[in-house]
Design a protein around this motif. Structure first.
Motif, PDB file in Angstrom:
ATOM      1  N   TYR A  63       0.123   5.233   7.468  1.00 11.94           N
ATOM      2  CA  TYR A  63      -0.785   3.753   6.581  1.00 11.94           C
ATOM      3  C   TYR A  63       0.266   3.504   5.211  1.00 11.94           C
ATOM      4  O   TYR A  63       0.700   4.748   4.322  1.00 11.94           O
ATOM      5  N   GLU A  64       0.642   2.371   5.105  1.00 12.74           N
ATOM      6  CA  GLU A  64       2.160   2.449   4.370  1.00 12.74           C
ATOM      7  C   GLU A  64       0.357   0.965   2.810  1.00 12.74           C
ATOM      8  O   GLU A  64       0.978   1.211   2.224  1.00 12.74           O
ATOM      9  N   HIS A  65      -0.758   0.409   3.633  1.00 15.60           N
ATOM     10  CA  HIS A  65      -1.387   0.017   3.268  1.00 15.60           C
ATOM     11  C   HIS A  65      -2.711  -0.362   2.965  1.00 15.60           C
ATOM     12  O   HIS A  65      -3.617  -0.840   4.187  1.00 15.60           O
ATOM     13  N   LEU A  66      -3.225   0.957   2.960  1.00 17.64           N
ATOM     14  CA  LEU A  66      -3.967   1.153   3.083  1.00 17.64           C
ATOM     15  C   LEU A  66      -4.833   3.013   2.056  1.00 17.64           C
ATOM     16  O   LEU A  66      -3.667   3.824   1.240  1.00 17.64           O
ATOM     17  N   SER A 273       6.894  -5.133   6.806  1.00 18.40           N
ATOM     18  CA  SER A 273       6.455  -4.521   5.149  1.00 18.40           C
ATOM     19  C   SER A 273       4.167  -3.835   5.696  1.00 18.40           C
ATOM     20  O   SER A 273       4.110  -4.785   6.390  1.00 18.40           O
ATOM     21  N   ASP A 274       3.823  -3.289   4.687  1.00 17.95           N
ATOM     22  CA  ASP A 274       2.749  -2.998   4.750  1.00 17.95           C
ATOM     23  C   ASP A 274       2.022  -2.648   6.265  1.00 17.95           C
ATOM     24  O   ASP A 274       0.785  -2.852   7.147  1.00 17.95           O
ATOM     25  N   ILE A 275       2.856  -1.820   6.745  1.00 18.17           N
ATOM     26  CA  ILE A 275       2.409  -0.718   7.986  1.00 18.17           C
ATOM     27  C   ILE A 275       2.077  -0.101   8.480  1.00 18.17           C
ATOM     28  O   ILE A 275       1.750   1.073   7.787  1.00 18.17           O
ATOM     29  N   LYS A 290      -3.118   1.531  17.494  1.00 14.61           N
ATOM     30  CA  LYS A 290      -3.609   0.018  16.837  1.00 14.61           C
ATOM     31  C   LYS A 290      -2.229  -0.646  15.206  1.00 14.61           C
ATOM     32  O   LYS A 290      -2.345   0.906  14.428  1.00 14.61           O
ATOM     33  N   ILE A 291      -1.434  -1.593  15.717  1.00 15.08           N
ATOM     34  CA  ILE A 291       0.410  -1.744  15.181  1.00 15.08           C
ATOM     35  C   ILE A 291      -0.079  -2.647  13.367  1.00 15.08           C
ATOM     36  O   ILE A 291      -0.516  -3.491  14.629  1.00 15.08           O
ATOM     37  N   ALA A 292      -0.684  -2.465  12.504  1.00 16.63           N
ATOM     38  CA  ALA A 292      -0.771  -3.724  12.123  1.00 16.63           C
ATOM     39  C   ALA A 292       0.491  -3.685  10.678  1.00 16.63           C
ATOM     40  O   ALA A 292       0.774  -2.303  10.432  1.00 16.63           O
ATOM     41  N   PHE A 293       0.420  -4.887  10.548  1.00 15.05           N
ATOM     42  CA  PHE A 293       1.539  -5.073   9.174  1.00 15.05           C
ATOM     43  C   PHE A 293       1.668  -6.606   8.920  1.00 15.05           C
ATOM     44  O   PHE A 293       1.200  -7.239   9.605  1.00 15.05           O
ATOM     45  N   PHE A 294       2.846  -6.694   7.985  1.00 16.02           N
ATOM     46  CA  PHE A 294       2.794  -7.447   7.208  1.00 16.02           C
ATOM     47  C   PHE A 294       4.383  -8.287   7.589  1.00 16.02           C
ATOM     48  O   PHE A 294       5.555  -8.019   7.676  1.00 16.02           O
ATOM     49  N   GLU A 295       4.568  -9.644   8.654  1.00 17.75           N
ATOM     50  CA  GLU A 295       5.341  -9.958   9.632  1.00 17.75           C
ATOM     51  C   GLU A 295       5.765 -11.083   8.432  1.00 17.75           C
ATOM     52  O   GLU A 295       5.498 -12.329   7.968  1.00 17.75           O
TER      53      GLU A 295
END
Length: 325
Positions: A63-66, A273-275, A290-295
């Protein structure tokens, strides 16, 4: 900001390989762009990521954004809250809970099942019927994967107990219910906007290995690079035959569409980013994530900046995308 990022990457590379003149030669021959390309290549190798993850607590994912994570189990209903502090997950609260009476996945509205999966907390609701306690956190059930698998229903919350003290039911209609004082303590700790809920069927939670995460992070970067340079065969190699896009488009139609787009050979800029990478519980014993990120995507014919999510299966050390939005 991009130049600053590149310079930081260059500095990291030189410091990490201070005795390796190859980095200096790479810069002399190709400048900053060559350094960036070399670092991008390194980030496509699992061994780099496995080493980079050594000091991180990755048992629940990457987690980069949690900041906060709920882990819920259904067979012996519990809800645990963890906070990410100095790259380590610290247990803050552990409590018994009430969940739906039906085991397994939630399949349809009214089936009295608590979903199994990964869910964001979308809102904090107040002024509810007293049955739900002082307030509730809503989840995004059904998420993308749920909808693509035709699961229905809504209104899955983490909430309290009736304010009048009259709680006769031993189960909920699919929500997760906890004591009001515990809910109040949670409210003092978390911000729901950077909190995630992972729900499991039982309490035999399989921790995520650094090797699996290294494979996924390397594959994510390789997928992005193939996309960026219009390598259609390598790009499509990251998609499973059972792939479904958010709008229901299946693998064959999707591949035809992408081949037409890639033939334009457009120059692209793509940054992630924010992966966040979360293990995705399921009743098929598949190694899902689940992979969530900012594209940030820029091409002559299309520009996009916003959140993106993919659902993948890791099988035989290979990432296969099974759903995408």
């Amino acid at each position: 900001m991009k130049i600053i990022r590149i310079l930081c990457l260059c500095l990291w590379a030189v410091l990490a390989h201070a005795d390796d003149l190859e980095w200096i030669r790479t810069y002399q021959e190709g400048g900053i762009k060559a350094i960036e390309n070399k670092i991008d290549s390194i980030m496509q190798t699992p061994s780099y990521w496995t080493q980079a993850l050594q000091e991180k607590d990755t048992r629940f994912g990457y987690y980069e954004h949690l900041k906060y994570l709920f882990i819920a189990t259904k067979n012996e209903p519990t809800l645990k809250l963890y906070a990410l502090e100095n790259n380590q997950w610290k247990e803050k609260i552990s409590t018994t809970s009430l969940v739906g009476s039906k085991g397994g996945h939630k399949e349809k509205e009214g089936d009295l099942a608590t979903p199994i999966g990964v869910y964001t907390l979308d809102a904090r609701l107040t002024n509810l019927d007293q049955y739900y306690g002082p307030f509730a956190f809503t989840t995004n059930y059904p998420n993308l994967l749920d909808r693509l698998q035709h699961r229905t229903g809504n209104g899955i919350w983490i909430h309290g107990m009736p304010l009048d003290g009259n709680r006769k039911d031993l189960n909920t209609r699919g929500c997760i219910a906890i004591e009001n004082d515990t809910l109040a303590n949670i409210d003092k700790i978390i911000n729901h906007k950077n909190t995630l809920l992972i729900t499991y069927e039982d309490n035999k939670i399989k921790e995520v290995s650094k090797e699996d995460l290294g494979t996924l992070l390397a594959a994510l970067n390789a997928w992005k690079q193939a996309w960026k340079v219009n390598d259609i065969d390598k790009y499509l190699g990251f998609y499973g035959r059972d792939f479904i896009r958010f709008d229901g488009m299946l693998y064959d139609e999707f591949t035809q569409m992408k081949r037409q787009i890639f033939r334009k050979n457009e120059r692209k800029e793509i940054a992630f980013s924010d992966i966040n990478i979360s293990p995705y519980p399921n009743d098929k014993n598949r190694n899902l994530f689940k992979i969530a990120f900012f594209e940030d995507y820029k091409a002559p014919g299309y520009t996009f900046r916003g959140p993106k999510e993919i659902y993948v299966e890791l099988k035989d050390s290979k990432m296969q995308i099974i759903a995408e939005r």
